[in-house]
Motif scaffolding. Structure first.
Motif, mmCIF file in Angstrom:
data_model
loop_
_atom_site.group_PDB
_atom_site.id
_atom_site.type_symbol
_atom_site.label_atom_id
_atom_site.label_comp_id
_atom_site.label_asym_id
_atom_site.label_seq_id
_atom_site.Cartn_x
_atom_site.Cartn_y
_atom_site.Cartn_z
ATOM 1 N N ASN A 230 13.204 81.346 11.419
ATOM 2 C CA ASN A 230 14.085 81.819 12.492
ATOM 3 C C ASN A 230 13.295 81.750 13.800
ATOM 4 N N TRP A 231 13.428 80.624 14.487
ATOM 5 C CA TRP A 231 12.619 80.409 15.680
ATOM 6 C C TRP A 231 12.943 81.399 16.799
ATOM 7 N N PHE A 232 14.162 81.898 16.834
ATOM 8 C CA PHE A 232 14.528 82.865 17.880
ATOM 9 C C PHE A 232 13.672 84.126 17.774
ATOM 10 N N LEU A 233 13.583 84.689 16.559
ATOM 11 C CA LEU A 233 12.770 85.886 16.354
ATOM 12 C C LEU A 233 11.288 85.589 16.544
ATOM 13 N N ALA A 234 10.849 84.419 16.066
ATOM 14 C CA ALA A 234 9.437 84.052 16.183
ATOM 15 C C ALA A 234 9.013 83.948 17.646
ATOM 16 N N VAL A 235 9.829 83.274 18.445
ATOM 17 C CA VAL A 235 9.502 83.104 19.867
ATOM 18 C C VAL A 235 9.586 84.448 20.601
ATOM 19 N N ALA A 236 10.523 85.309 20.191
ATOM 20 C CA ALA A 236 10.628 86.633 20.807
ATOM 21 C C ALA A 236 9.355 87.439 20.574
ATOM 22 N N ALA A 237 8.865 87.444 19.319
ATOM 23 C CA ALA A 237 7.634 88.168 18.997
ATOM 24 C C ALA A 237 6.456 87.608 19.787
ATOM 25 N N LEU A 238 6.361 86.282 19.833
ATOM 26 C CA LEU A 238 5.277 85.626 20.558
ATOM 27 C C LEU A 238 5.326 85.959 22.044
ATOM 28 N N THR A 239 6.510 85.948 22.611
ATOM 29 C CA THR A 239 6.671 86.211 24.051
ATOM 30 C C THR A 239 6.269 87.638 24.406
ATOM 31 N N ILE A 240 6.704 88.578 23.591
ATOM 32 C CA ILE A 240 6.380 89.983 23.863
ATOM 33 C C ILE A 240 4.875 90.201 23.839
ATOM 34 N N ILE A 241 4.198 89.601 22.854
ATOM 35 C CA ILE A 241 2.741 89.750 22.748
ATOM 36 C C ILE A 241 2.059 89.189 23.992
ATOM 37 N N ILE A 242 2.482 88.014 24.425
ATOM 38 C CA ILE A 242 1.864 87.381 25.592
ATOM 39 C C ILE A 242 2.084 88.224 26.851
ATOM 40 N N VAL A 243 3.318 88.674 27.056
ATOM 41 C CA VAL A 243 3.639 89.477 28.237
ATOM 42 C C VAL A 243 2.836 90.772 28.250
ATOM 43 N N CYS A 244 2.784 91.456 27.106
ATOM 44 C CA CYS A 244 2.050 92.727 27.031
ATOM 45 C C CYS A 244 0.562 92.528 27.271
ATOM 46 N N ASN A 245 0.027 91.439 26.747
ATOM 47 C CA ASN A 245 -1.407 91.211 26.886
ATOM 48 C C ASN A 245 -1.794 90.784 28.285
ATOM 49 N N ILE A 246 -0.974 89.951 28.912
ATOM 50 C CA ILE A 246 -1.325 89.418 30.232
ATOM 51 C C ILE A 246 -0.988 90.404 31.345
ATOM 52 N N TRP A 247 0.198 91.010 31.276
ATOM 53 C CA TRP A 247 0.665 91.859 32.369
ATOM 54 C C TRP A 247 0.712 93.349 32.020
ATOM 55 N N GLY A 248 0.440 93.702 30.780
ATOM 56 C CA GLY A 248 0.496 95.103 30.380
ATOM 57 C C GLY A 248 -0.629 95.935 30.980
ATOM 58 N N LYS A 249 -0.405 97.234 31.077
ATOM 59 C CA LYS A 249 -1.405 98.164 31.586
ATOM 60 C C LYS A 249 -1.637 99.259 30.547
ATOM 61 N N GLY A 250 -2.844 99.805 30.532
ATOM 62 C CA GLY A 250 -3.143 100.930 29.649
ATOM 63 C C GLY A 250 -2.929 100.594 28.186
ATOM 64 N N MET A 251 -2.230 101.489 27.468
ATOM 65 C CA MET A 251 -2.004 101.313 26.039
ATOM 66 C C MET A 251 -1.161 100.081 25.736
ATOM 67 N N VAL A 252 -0.291 99.691 26.654
ATOM 68 C CA VAL A 252 0.546 98.503 26.429
ATOM 69 C C VAL A 252 -0.331 97.269 26.203
ATOM 70 N N LYS A 253 -1.411 97.166 26.934
ATOM 71 C CA LYS A 253 -2.319 96.031 26.809
ATOM 72 C C LYS A 253 -3.137 96.103 25.526
ATOM 73 N N ILE A 254 -3.315 97.296 24.999
ATOM 74 C CA ILE A 254 -4.156 97.489 23.815
ATOM 75 C C ILE A 254 -3.375 97.238 22.522
ATOM 76 N N ILE A 255 -2.068 97.464 22.526
ATOM 77 C CA ILE A 255 -1.283 97.367 21.290
ATOM 78 C C ILE A 255 -0.201 96.280 21.367
ATOM 79 N N PRO A 256 -0.527 95.070 21.807
ATOM 80 C CA PRO A 256 0.509 94.039 21.929
ATOM 81 C C PRO A 256 1.111 93.627 20.588
ATOM 82 N N ILE A 257 0.316 93.652 19.516
ATOM 83 C CA ILE A 257 0.850 93.268 18.203
ATOM 84 C C ILE A 257 1.955 94.225 17.788
ATOM 85 N N LEU A 258 1.684 95.514 17.889
ATOM 86 C CA LEU A 258 2.672 96.518 17.493
ATOM 87 C C LEU A 258 3.936 96.396 18.336
#
Length: 446
Positions: free
Chosen positions: A166-194
């Protein structure tokens, strides 16, 4: 010891904050480690409950062996995923997708994990006897870096296979991780997988991609240990998984350096690498024996230390107890296992690539000179052996009607790399001198 470091920012005794705040801080560490720790059993087919139990018990064992000095949490290691993929690959379901846990071979993979943990113990003993520089001379970045690169590349096909359900779900998970890691602050940057799991899981719920039947069938309380899943031993499985300990030990050393820098105390000197490796190794051996994945010190929790500036190891031990409590609920295990395969694939797309990228970073930041023919030969032999032999199923050393002894591509690569590094002239790696350039090689960090 004073409650604060020299800059007045670090808290070394969390009791001064009061019990309620200590508990909250402990839960925060659980939150940080959770996504990466449960991802390993979801990828391999191991029990989530057993994994959480072994993470909690392993952390407490590590703290006991290190005298309670090091504020480290031990969670599931991603370094061993390549070994699990070789020894116990997932089986096809009714639709032909590789989603069914290989329950027959998983115990043998866990036996290999147990043996890998004992490698830590042996190396810890050698460090105690001969000193860290003499021992680590055999495992320089020119050897461990290409091995780490190979692990990620070997796993790449399984990430694509899972994501393609299911590429839709896969790309959604991948996108969230990238956004949280690159632009996240505080705990958001620390827990991108979750956050990646939770966000894409919400989309799966909206699109009716989640099967809740297993949750209703699961008991609320139960034992996280299952006799059928406990370690079994096979020479081929042991020889496949055991050499991965070499890469995982470098991960451990990097994490000890990172925790030391964060806390402002030299844990490599005291309690020393011999003790920290011993604690990590025994925790891994314990986990493998009871059917869990290998343990490793977690970079996510080091990030929490840096964020909160609360360095008291007692807070980490609270998190370990919480993990143990969560492990006794099969219903909680069932909830985690409702995560669609595509989400795991999406996370794996970046995870496996990051494993290889970390291997590249390992050789770059340690300034491995690839204009030197010696280093080029070692790296080339490791990479081609790992990928080439893996593509043909490894190398059979002995075969009879009752016994098969074989080496996987990773095992062959590790052996050849160590031997070439030992016999070729020009080995100038000095652990004590070059440690300043070592970077944490944590497979759960982004």
């Amino acid at each position: 010891m004073s409650n604060e470091n020299q800059t007045g920012q670090g808290i070394y005794d969390a009791r001064t904050l009061g019990t309620p705040k200590m508990l909250v801080l402990g839960f925060q560490h659980v939150f940080a480690m959770f996504g990466a720790t449960v991802l390993v059993p979801l990828i391999t087919g191991l029990s989530v409950s057993t994994t959480l139990l072994m993470a909690g018990l392993g952390t407490l064992l590590f703290h006991f062996i290190t005298g309670g000095r090091v504020p480290a949490f031990l969670g599931s290691s991603f370094a061993f995923l390549g070994g699990f993929a070789i020894v116990a690959p997932k089986l096809a379901d009714a639709s032909g997708e590789l989603t069914v846990p290989n329950t027959e071979m998983l115990p043998y993979a866990c036996g290999g994990v147990m043996a890998a943990g004992l490698v830590y113990v042996v190396v810890a003993g050698l460090i105690h006897l001969f000193g860290v520089s003499k021992v680590m001379r055999f495992f320089p970045p020119v050897v461990t870096g290409p091995i780490i690169i190979s692990i990620g590349l070997i796993l790449a096909p399984s990430a694509i296979a899972n994501a393609s359900t299911n590429w839709f779900l896969a790309v959604a998970a991948l996108t969230i991780i990238i956004v949280c890691n690159i632009w996240g602050k505080g705990m958001v940057k620390i827990i991108p997988i979750l956050l990646g799991v939770l966000g894409s899981y919400a989309l799966a719920l909206v699109t009716n991609q989640v099967d809740f039947a297993p949750i209703a069938q699961a008991d609320l309380f139960g034992s996280p240990i299952h006799a059928s899943a406990m370690a079994k031993f096979d020479i081929g499985a042991i020889l496949t998984i055991m050499p991965i300990a070499l890469a995982a030990m470098m991960e451990h050393i990097g994490d000890m350096a990172a925790i030391s820098a964060t806390v402002g105390q030299n844990f490599i000197a005291k309690p020393g690498l011999a003790r920290t490796l011993l604690g990590d190794g025994l925790a891994t051996a314990l986990a493998g024996f009871f059917g869990g994945p290998a343990n490793t010190t977690y970079g996510e929790n080091t990030g929490v230390l840096a964020l909160t500036k609360v360095y008291d190891p007692k807070v980490i031990r609270i998190a370990a107890v919480v993990a143990i409590v969560l492990s006794v609920s099969p219903k909680f295990d069932a909830i985690v296992n409702t995560i669609p395969t595509a989400i795991i694939g999406g996370i794996s797309l970046i995870l496996y690539g990051m494993i290889s990228a970390i291997g590249v970073r390992n050789v770059v930041e340690n300034q491995v000179d690839f204009t030197n023919s010696r280093n080029l030969i070692i790296a080339a032999v490791i990479l081609v052996s790992a990928l080439g032999f893996n593509s043909v199923g490894g190398l059979v050393l002995y075969q009879s009607a009752t016994l098969t002894i074989s080496l996987s591509g990773l095992a062959i690569a590790a052996i050849l790399g160590i031997v070439l590094n030992a016999i070729l002239p020009g080995n100038d790696y000095d652990f004590a001198r070059d440690l300043v350039r070592d970077d944490p090689v944590n497979f759960g960090r982004y």
